[in-house]
Design an enzyme around this catalytic site. Structure first.
Site, PDB file in Angstrom:
ATOM      1  CD  GLU A 109       8.838 -41.164  29.327  1.00  0.00           C
ATOM      2  OE1 GLU A 109       9.318 -42.316  29.374  1.00  0.00           O
ATOM      3  OE2 GLU A 109       7.668 -40.928  29.036  1.00  0.00           O
ATOM      4  CB  CYS A 122      17.016 -46.338  30.910  1.00  0.00           C
ATOM      5  SG  CYS A 122      16.222 -46.587  29.308  1.00  0.00           S
ATOM      6  CB  CYS A 129      10.678 -43.457  18.512  1.00  0.00           C
ATOM      7  SG  CYS A 129      11.657 -44.711  17.627  1.00  0.00           S
ATOM      8  CB  CYS A 133       7.923 -50.603  17.186  1.00  0.00           C
ATOM      9  SG  CYS A 133       9.542 -50.703  16.366  1.00  0.00           S
ATOM     10  CB  CYS A 136       7.158 -49.067  21.185  1.00  0.00           C
ATOM     11  SG  CYS A 136       8.206 -47.797  21.926  1.00  0.00           S
ATOM     12  CD  GLU A 185      17.508 -47.204  16.257  1.00  0.00           C
ATOM     13  OE1 GLU A 185      18.759 -47.271  16.225  1.00  0.00           O
ATOM     14  OE2 GLU A 185      16.786 -48.119  16.702  1.00  0.00           O
ATOM     15  CB  SER A 218      18.964 -50.432  22.245  1.00  0.00           C
ATOM     16  OG  SER A 218      18.175 -49.278  22.111  1.00  0.00           O
ATOM     17  CB  SER A 241      15.075 -53.718  19.592  1.00  0.00           C
ATOM     18  OG  SER A 241      15.623 -53.003  20.683  1.00  0.00           O
ATOM     19  CG  LEU A 242      15.563 -60.209  16.142  1.00  0.00           C
ATOM     20  CD1 LEU A 242      16.362 -59.503  15.061  1.00  0.00           C
ATOM     21  CD2 LEU A 242      16.135 -61.601  16.402  1.00  0.00           C
ATOM     22  CG  ASN A 317       5.292 -51.770  31.357  1.00  0.00           C
ATOM     23  OD1 ASN A 317       4.115 -51.860  31.694  1.00  0.00           O
ATOM     24  ND2 ASN A 317       6.169 -50.999  31.985  1.00  0.00           N
ATOM     25  CB  CYS A 360      10.792 -45.865  26.711  1.00  0.00           C
ATOM     26  SG  CYS A 360      10.572 -46.564  25.087  1.00  0.00           S
TER      27      CYS A 360
END
Length: 368
Positions: A109, A122, A129, A133, A136, A185, A218, A241-242, A317, A360
């Site tokens: 995407e 973006c 990925c 996480c 996500c 990532e 990122s 991305s903490l 989101n 995403c």
């Protein structure tokens, strides 16, 4: 061997690697490739001008090349990399998300977002990925494979063409910003992402001529790759991305934290800031009753104050079926106040695209 923090290419069983493309190659490599095809090396610069400046890879439009060699050179160096599955738009057409199908059927995407003062794209650097996480959509899907440099670049070239041709609401426009915040990532696909940055920022006609200062990369915190990126001499912005200021929670939200904990990640970020001259963006997805407590805002403020960092709070989101959801408005406001009490600059990200599977990985997941 892959670089520290980089994953090796992963392809579906029986699938071929992406075809070689002009955008995979540095200018000198393009000249060599053209010469190997029996053509004069200056043809490489002509091809580059068509692709990066005129934003075309159609052989019929390569009119400054002899007709006899157009199809061959385009076939060898401007092969088809991806096709549009569909576009979806919202915000009165100012936001457009594209679902792409790559040569092997893999889905990725990209998103174009038009604001009054800028146009941001973006882009994805991986299909899926591997960071796992749990909040996500892309992380839930797992990693299919790394994208090639050209597959990354082509997302932007296609976006630039769409803007030029007025396909995004508001009339023709120029792309000003690129953020590597789509699927994947970026620093786990280090060499290809760095190659893409060089293609995007090389001057016309060797590249797209974008400013490095308009590019943001990122990362969830692959510390060796962060240090390596600092050595590249880029003036791109780094976004970390903490999502949690304490290792106990971040180990759960960002599993790679068990290898590189919060303080190591932030130390690498401050080193990048010093080398690049750019302030760090701290990305923090606010998740209701998970990481949005006032004491965590206080801890985050103590960790980042004095470093010139900017905290970008992201109302989560939610993904379908997920137990994670966005913070309450009052908790979000208290979190902002907690950071401001430490003098830390903070903004709450504009939540665009929720009605078009804006997070995403959501659109790709819905098409599987």
């Amino acid at each position: 061997m892959p670089a520290p923090g980089e994953l090796t290419f992963v392809a579906p069983r029986g699938a071929a690697r992406p075809p070689r493309h002009l955008a995979d190659l540095a200018p000198a490599e393009r000249r060599s490739a053209v010469a190997e095809l029996g053509e004069k090396p200056f043809r490489a610069r002509q091809l580059s001008r068509h692709y990066f400046t005129r934003l075309t890879d159609d052989p019929a439009e390569l009119t400054d090349l002899p007709a006899a060699v157009r199809e061959r050179l385009a076939g060898e160096l401007l092969p088809s990399l991806m096709s549009v599955v569909r576009h979806v738009a919202c915000d009165d057409g100012a936001t457009r998300k594209t679902l792409w199908r790559l040569h092997d059927g893999t889905l990725v995407e990209s998103v174009l977002m038009r604001y009054p003062d800028r146009v941001t794209m973006c882009v994805s650097s991986q299909a899926g990925c591997g960071m796992n996480c749990p909040f996500c959509a892309t992380g839930q899907a797992g990693l299919d494979r790394n994208l090639s440099t050209a597959e990354i670049v082509h997302q932007i070239v296609a976006g630039m063409r769409a803007l030029r041709d007025g396909e995004v609401s508001g009339g023709p426009a120029r792309l000003t910003n690129v953020v590597f915040m789509g699927m994947g990532e970026p620093l786990a696909n280090y060499n290809r992402v760095v190659g893409a940055i060089r293609r995007l920022t090389d001057p016309d006609p060797d590249g797209a001529g974008l400013s490095q200062r308009g590019i943001t990369v990122s990362t969830v915190g692959l510390v060796p790759a962060m240090h390596r990126l600092a050595d590249e001499g880029f003036s791109c912005r780094l976004a970390v991305s903490l999502h949690a200021p304490d290792d106990e929670l971040r180990d759960t939200l960002v599993p790679v934290n068990t290898r590189w904990p919060v303080r190591e990640v932030l130390d690498a970020a401050w080193s990048y800031a010093e080398r690049s001259g750019r302030r760090i963006s701290i990305e923090y997805a606010l998740i209701r009753d998970v990481n949005d407590q006032a004491w965590r805002a206080d801890l985050l403020g103590r960790l980042v104050r004095g470093h010139g960092a900017h905290v970008n709070l992201i109302p989560l989101n939610p993904t379908p079926g997920s137990r994670w959801t966005a913070s309450r408005p009052e908790d979000e406001a208290a979190f902002v106040a907690g950071l401001q009490a430490h003098g830390v600059p903070v903004t709450v990200r504009d939540t665009r695209g929720q009605e078009i599977d804006g997070a995403c990985g959501q659109l790709a997941a819905s098409a599987r």
